[in-house]
Design a protein around this motif. Sequence first.
Motif, short mmCIF file in Angstrom:
data_model
loop_
_atom_site.label_atom_id
_atom_site.label_comp_id
_atom_site.label_asym_id
_atom_site.label_seq_id
_atom_site.Cartn_x
_atom_site.Cartn_y
_atom_site.Cartn_z
N ALA A 4 2.56 -0.39 31.07
CA ALA A 4 1.98 -1.12 29.94
C ALA A 4 1.88 -2.60 30.26
CB ALA A 4 2.85 -0.91 28.69
N GLY A 5 0.69 -3.17 29.97
CA GLY A 5 0.50 -4.61 30.12
C GLY A 5 0.33 -5.10 31.54
N SER A 6 0.20 -4.20 32.51
CA SER A 6 0.14 -4.66 33.89
C SER A 6 -1.25 -4.55 34.50
CB SER A 6 1.13 -3.84 34.74
OG SER A 6 0.78 -2.47 34.75
N GLY A 7 -2.27 -4.35 33.67
CA GLY A 7 -3.61 -4.41 34.20
C GLY A 7 -4.31 -3.08 34.35
N ASN A 8 -4.17 -2.20 33.36
CA ASN A 8 -4.86 -0.92 33.42
C ASN A 8 -6.36 -1.09 33.54
OD1 ASN A 8 -2.31 0.08 32.99
ND2 ASN A 8 -2.76 1.03 31.02
N THR A 9 -6.93 -1.96 32.68
CA THR A 9 -8.37 -2.16 32.71
C THR A 9 -8.81 -2.78 34.02
OG1 THR A 9 -8.38 -2.41 30.30
CG2 THR A 9 -10.30 -3.23 31.50
N ARG A 10 -8.00 -3.69 34.54
CA ARG A 10 -8.35 -4.31 35.82
C ARG A 10 -8.46 -3.27 36.93
NH1 ARG A 10 -4.64 -7.85 35.96
NH2 ARG A 10 -3.14 -6.84 37.34
N ASP A 35 -9.87 4.80 31.00
CA ASP A 35 -8.87 3.75 30.76
C ASP A 35 -7.91 4.20 29.67
OD1 ASP A 35 -7.62 1.31 31.00
OD2 ASP A 35 -9.04 0.25 29.72
N GLU A 36 -6.64 3.76 29.75
CA GLU A 36 -5.63 4.04 28.73
C GLU A 36 -5.51 5.54 28.44
OE1 GLU A 36 -3.69 1.80 27.90
OE2 GLU A 36 -4.72 -0.10 28.26
N ASN A 42 -14.42 14.21 40.20
CA ASN A 42 -13.63 13.08 40.69
C ASN A 42 -13.24 12.22 39.50
OD1 ASN A 42 -12.75 10.61 41.86
ND2 ASN A 42 -13.87 11.11 43.72
N ILE A 43 -11.99 12.38 39.03
CA ILE A 43 -11.50 11.64 37.87
C ILE A 43 -10.50 10.58 38.33
CG2 ILE A 43 -10.32 11.77 35.65
CD1 ILE A 43 -11.05 14.70 35.50
N THR A 44 -10.69 9.37 37.84
CA THR A 44 -9.68 8.33 37.97
C THR A 44 -9.19 8.01 36.57
OG1 THR A 44 -10.70 7.38 39.95
CG2 THR A 44 -9.18 5.99 38.73
N ALA A 45 -7.95 8.35 36.28
CA ALA A 45 -7.37 8.13 34.96
C ALA A 45 -6.26 7.10 35.08
CB ALA A 45 -6.82 9.43 34.38
N VAL A 46 -6.33 6.05 34.29
CA VAL A 46 -5.34 4.99 34.34
C VAL A 46 -4.58 4.97 33.02
CG1 VAL A 46 -4.96 2.51 34.58
CG2 VAL A 46 -6.76 3.62 35.89
N GLY A 47 -3.24 4.98 33.11
CA GLY A 47 -2.45 4.99 31.88
C GLY A 47 -1.04 4.51 32.14
N ASP A 48 -0.24 4.50 31.08
CA ASP A 48 1.16 4.10 31.20
C ASP A 48 1.95 5.18 31.92
OD1 ASP A 48 0.45 1.86 29.86
OD2 ASP A 48 1.22 2.49 27.92
N ASP A 49 3.21 4.86 32.23
CA ASP A 49 3.99 5.72 33.13
C ASP A 49 4.82 6.76 32.41
OD1 ASP A 49 5.81 4.07 31.98
OD2 ASP A 49 6.54 3.18 33.84
N ASP A 50 4.41 7.17 31.18
CA ASP A 50 5.15 8.22 30.47
C ASP A 50 4.34 9.50 30.44
OD1 ASP A 50 3.19 7.35 28.79
OD2 ASP A 50 4.40 7.46 26.97
N LEU A 51 3.58 9.76 31.49
CA LEU A 51 2.67 10.90 31.51
C LEU A 51 3.17 12.00 32.43
CD1 LEU A 51 -0.76 9.06 31.79
CD2 LEU A 51 0.42 9.79 29.74
N VAL A 52 2.89 13.24 32.04
CA VAL A 52 3.07 14.39 32.91
C VAL A 52 1.68 14.82 33.34
CG1 VAL A 52 3.83 16.77 33.08
CG2 VAL A 52 5.17 15.13 31.75
N VAL A 53 1.41 14.83 34.62
CA VAL A 53 0.08 15.11 35.14
C VAL A 53 0.10 16.46 35.83
CG1 VAL A 53 -1.77 14.28 36.63
CG2 VAL A 53 -0.23 12.65 35.54
N VAL A 54 -0.85 17.33 35.47
CA VAL A 54 -0.97 18.64 36.09
C VAL A 54 -2.25 18.66 36.91
CG1 VAL A 54 -1.14 21.12 35.70
CG2 VAL A 54 0.26 19.72 34.17
#
Length: 244
Positions: free
Chosen positions: A7-13, A197-198, A219-231
């Motif tokens: 969070a707050g570290s530049g997801n959109t960037r 984003d997000e 080809n998906i690039t998904a950017v989010g916070d670090d509380d995710l479980v990714v399958v």
Amino acid sequence: QLGLPGAGSGNTRAIVSRVAGLIRGRGVDPHSVVAVTFTNKAAGEMRERIERLVGIEPLTSFVGTFHRMSLDLLRRYGHHVGVRRGFSIFDREDQIRLVKQALEAEQLSEASFPPKPLLAAISSAKNRLIDVATYEERARGFFEERAARVYRAYQGLLVQANGVDFDDMLVYAVRLLADNADVRDRLRGHIQYLLVDEYQDTNHVQQRLVLELAGPGGNITAVGDDDLVVVLGGDGTLLSVARS
């Protein structure tokens, strides 16, 4: 790919840099790049930053919200899912008015069943891709059983008015892609890179929309916070994302 900047570290960037790298660095056709976020303001800022980096104005990539992307799909292909041309978008005030009409049609009192909680229940169902029939089957208890009646009447009034609410935009877009192979395959062939984003803020219907657009080999690039479980699938395809 999944980016977890925190969070707050530049997801959109991260999204902006990725899009600029694809177009300017790798020569990818801008038309084949789609980037989605949650607000019109964020989308506008993202587009401006990408245009500055790649030196292309106006940018021909789609950069916008989930709702804008769904709206564009329905304007082009909505007839496949029963959405007639010239449909109206019902805002919050319109929705409350329609819920009140549905209550009257079902002979239910606004005092006993305030429109706002009913509308919230309908919205929650749509965001989980629960249609009227399924909601009716699952309804348990006094409130849910009457909310099911209102849901059916409300949706009927929307169809009668050739209208869609904001939740419907996403629901119909998912249904369009899931049920119409020709449209789905055409879009998947067009979109080479899909960036979100997000991603931690996406709900079920938004996740389904992304996965339907990308497809098994997307080809998906998904950017989010670090509380995710990714399958991921066996080929590295993003299958689902959920909070831990």
